[in-house]
Scaffold this motif. Structure first.
Motif, PDB file in Angstrom:
ATOM      1  N   GLN A   5      12.798  10.646 -13.285  1.00 14.08           N
ATOM      2  CA  GLN A   5      13.823  11.166 -14.173  1.00 14.08           C
ATOM      3  C   GLN A   5      15.016  10.227 -14.195  1.00 14.08           C
ATOM      4  N   ASP A   6      15.726  10.242 -15.322  1.00 11.06           N
ATOM      5  CA  ASP A   6      16.944   9.431 -15.469  1.00 11.06           C
ATOM      6  C   ASP A   6      16.685   7.954 -15.178  1.00 11.06           C
ATOM      7  N   ASN A   7      15.482   7.491 -15.565  1.00 11.80           N
ATOM      8  CA  ASN A   7      15.120   6.082 -15.411  1.00 11.80           C
ATOM      9  C   ASN A   7      15.074   5.613 -13.958  1.00 11.80           C
ATOM     10  N   LEU A   8      14.960   6.561 -13.026  1.00 14.57           N
ATOM     11  CA  LEU A   8      14.814   6.185 -11.636  1.00 14.57           C
ATOM     12  C   LEU A   8      13.370   5.793 -11.374  1.00 14.57           C
ATOM     13  N   THR A   9      13.145   4.963 -10.375  1.00 18.30           N
ATOM     14  CA  THR A   9      11.783   4.535 -10.056  1.00 18.30           C
ATOM     15  C   THR A   9      11.079   5.535  -9.156  1.00 18.30           C
ATOM     16  N   ALA A  10      11.792   6.555  -8.683  1.00 15.69           N
ATOM     17  CA  ALA A  10      11.164   7.574  -7.853  1.00 15.69           C
ATOM     18  C   ALA A  10      11.828   8.909  -8.136  1.00 15.69           C
TER      19      ALA A  10
ATOM     20  N   ALA B 124       3.982  13.842 -11.650  1.00  9.64           N
ATOM     21  CA  ALA B 124       5.439  13.898 -11.756  1.00  9.64           C
ATOM     22  C   ALA B 124       5.963  12.582 -12.301  1.00  9.64           C
ATOM     23  N   LYS B 125       6.922  12.674 -13.194  1.00  9.17           N
ATOM     24  CA  LYS B 125       7.488  11.477 -13.816  1.00  9.17           C
ATOM     25  C   LYS B 125       8.905  11.239 -13.299  1.00  9.17           C
TER      26      LYS B 125
ATOM     27  N   PRO C 150       7.047   7.368  -4.858  1.00  6.40           N
ATOM     28  CA  PRO C 150       7.165   5.950  -5.204  1.00  6.40           C
ATOM     29  C   PRO C 150       6.508   5.652  -6.549  1.00  6.40           C
ATOM     30  N   GLU C 151       7.057   4.684  -7.233  1.00  5.77           N
ATOM     31  CA  GLU C 151       6.519   4.306  -8.546  1.00  5.77           C
ATOM     32  C   GLU C 151       5.037   3.971  -8.466  1.00  5.77           C
TER      33      GLU C 151
ATOM     34  N   LEU D 219       0.849  -1.186   0.000  1.00 10.15           N
ATOM     35  CA  LEU D 219       0.000   0.000   0.000  1.00 10.15           C
ATOM     36  C   LEU D 219       0.885   1.237   0.000  1.00 10.15           C
ATOM     37  N   VAL D 220       0.461   2.272  -0.714  1.00 11.73           N
ATOM     38  CA  VAL D 220       1.148   3.556  -0.651  1.00 11.73           C
ATOM     39  C   VAL D 220       0.094   4.657  -0.561  1.00 11.73           C
ATOM     40  N   VAL D 221       0.289   5.594   0.347  1.00 13.10           N
ATOM     41  CA  VAL D 221      -0.683   6.660   0.602  1.00 13.10           C
ATOM     42  C   VAL D 221      -0.490   7.793  -0.397  1.00 13.10           C
ATOM     43  N   LEU D 222      -1.600   8.283  -0.964  1.00 13.93           N
ATOM     44  CA  LEU D 222      -1.583   9.418  -1.884  1.00 13.93           C
ATOM     45  C   LEU D 222      -2.104  10.694  -1.223  1.00 13.93           C
ATOM     46  N   HIS D 223      -2.890  10.537  -0.179  1.00 13.52           N
ATOM     47  CA  HIS D 223      -3.525  11.680   0.492  1.00 13.52           C
ATOM     48  C   HIS D 223      -3.908  11.248   1.898  1.00 13.52           C
ATOM     49  N   PRO D 224      -3.799  12.148   2.887  1.00  9.81           N
ATOM     50  CA  PRO D 224      -3.538  13.592   2.839  1.00  9.81           C
ATOM     51  C   PRO D 224      -2.090  13.919   2.459  1.00  9.81           C
ATOM     52  N   ILE D 225      -1.937  15.064   1.803  1.00 10.47           N
ATOM     53  CA  ILE D 225      -0.622  15.584   1.466  1.00 10.47           C
ATOM     54  C   ILE D 225      -0.146  16.434   2.640  1.00 10.47           C
ATOM     55  N   GLN D 226       1.001  16.114   3.169  1.00 10.86           N
ATOM     56  CA  GLN D 226       1.493  16.760   4.378  1.00 10.86           C
ATOM     57  C   GLN D 226       1.658  18.251   4.169  1.00 10.86           C
ATOM     58  N   ASP D 227       1.214  19.018   5.152  1.00  7.33           N
ATOM     59  CA  ASP D 227       1.321  20.475   5.120  1.00  7.33           C
ATOM     60  C   ASP D 227       2.120  20.915   6.343  1.00  7.33           C
TER      61      ASP D 227
END
Length: 233
Positions: free
Chosen positions: A127-132, A124-125, A145-146, A68-76
């Motif tokens: 860069q440089d073939n990194l997974t993150a 966001a994509k 995270p990917e 599992l990976v959390v997308l929200h809440p976005i930390q403020d």
């Protein structure tokens, strides 16, 4: 995991805490004023259940094939660690699940403002073939995270029981779900799911399953294939 603290989302969790061993309770980092919420968290504290605040980018690996990976809440950074929040929908925990090469998106009762914030962040994509890639949200950098990134998903849990306040066309275009699950009571007084949401899903060629028409919905994953079983159909 508590997506948010409205009664229809936490109503059964008191019994879970009282009867089933729980190691940790993941929540959105807020407290909704009210006796039921206070009792729930007090029970967790009494039983020494670890309270974990969800924030975008945090991950939980359940087993070798489930993450599992959390997308929200976005930390403020401007918001204190724990605060009272009466209106909980916009604070919903949203997370992506990967299970045996399938992707699932769980949305709580998130609204379009949260959809926009998540979509902007996950666009966001690497860069440089990194997974993150290192991105910045509300002034706080973290690695994306990917699994958080946009792209086709297998199952979308439709937000807020199909309310018109969410499931925008931009949201559907970002994740292009193959199937959408609407958890909604039959003949509910709110008129959920809203006809415009159903129409939007249909226009995008998304298979719809809904509890008001099909009853209980069971999904099993085997070798990357999802099998759907319903109670009434």
């Amino acid at each position: 995991m508590i997506t948010h603290e409205d009664a229809d989302h936490i109503g059964g969790l008191q019994a879970v805490l009282e009867q089933i061993p729980v190691k940790q309770l993941v929540y959105n980092g807020t407290i909704k004023p009210g006796a039921a919420v206070e009792k729930l968290f007090q029970t967790a504290l009494d039983k020494q259940v670890k309270l974990v605040k969800a924030s975008a980018g945090s991950t939980l690996k359940l087993d070798t094939s489930t993450e599992l990976v959390v997308l929200h809440p976005i930390q403020d950074a401007a918001v204190e660690e724990l605060h009272l929040e009466k209106e909980q929908n916009g604070q919903s925990v949203v997370f992506m699940m990967r299970m045996d090469n399938t992707r699932w998106l769980f949305t709580g009762d998130m609204e379009q403002a949260a959809e926009t914030a998540v979509a902007q962040m996950t666009a966001a994509k690497p860069q440089d073939n990194l997974t993150a890639s290192l991105i910045e949200t509300n002034g706080l950098p973290f690695k994306l995270p990917e699994l958080m990134q946009q792209g086709t998903i297998d199952v979308l849990k439709v937000a807020h029981h199909g309310s018109k306040t969410s499931t925008s066309n931009n949201w559907l275009q970002a994740y292009k779900p193959k199937m959408a699950v609407i958890s909604v009571g039959a003949s509910n007084v709110y008129g959920h799911p809203h006809p415009t949401v159903v129409e939007r899903l249909q226009q995008n060629g998304i298979q719809i399953v809904r509890t008001d028409k099909m009853g209980e919905i069971q999904m099993t994953v085997n070798n990357g294939k999802i099998k759907v079983k319903t109670k009434l159909e």
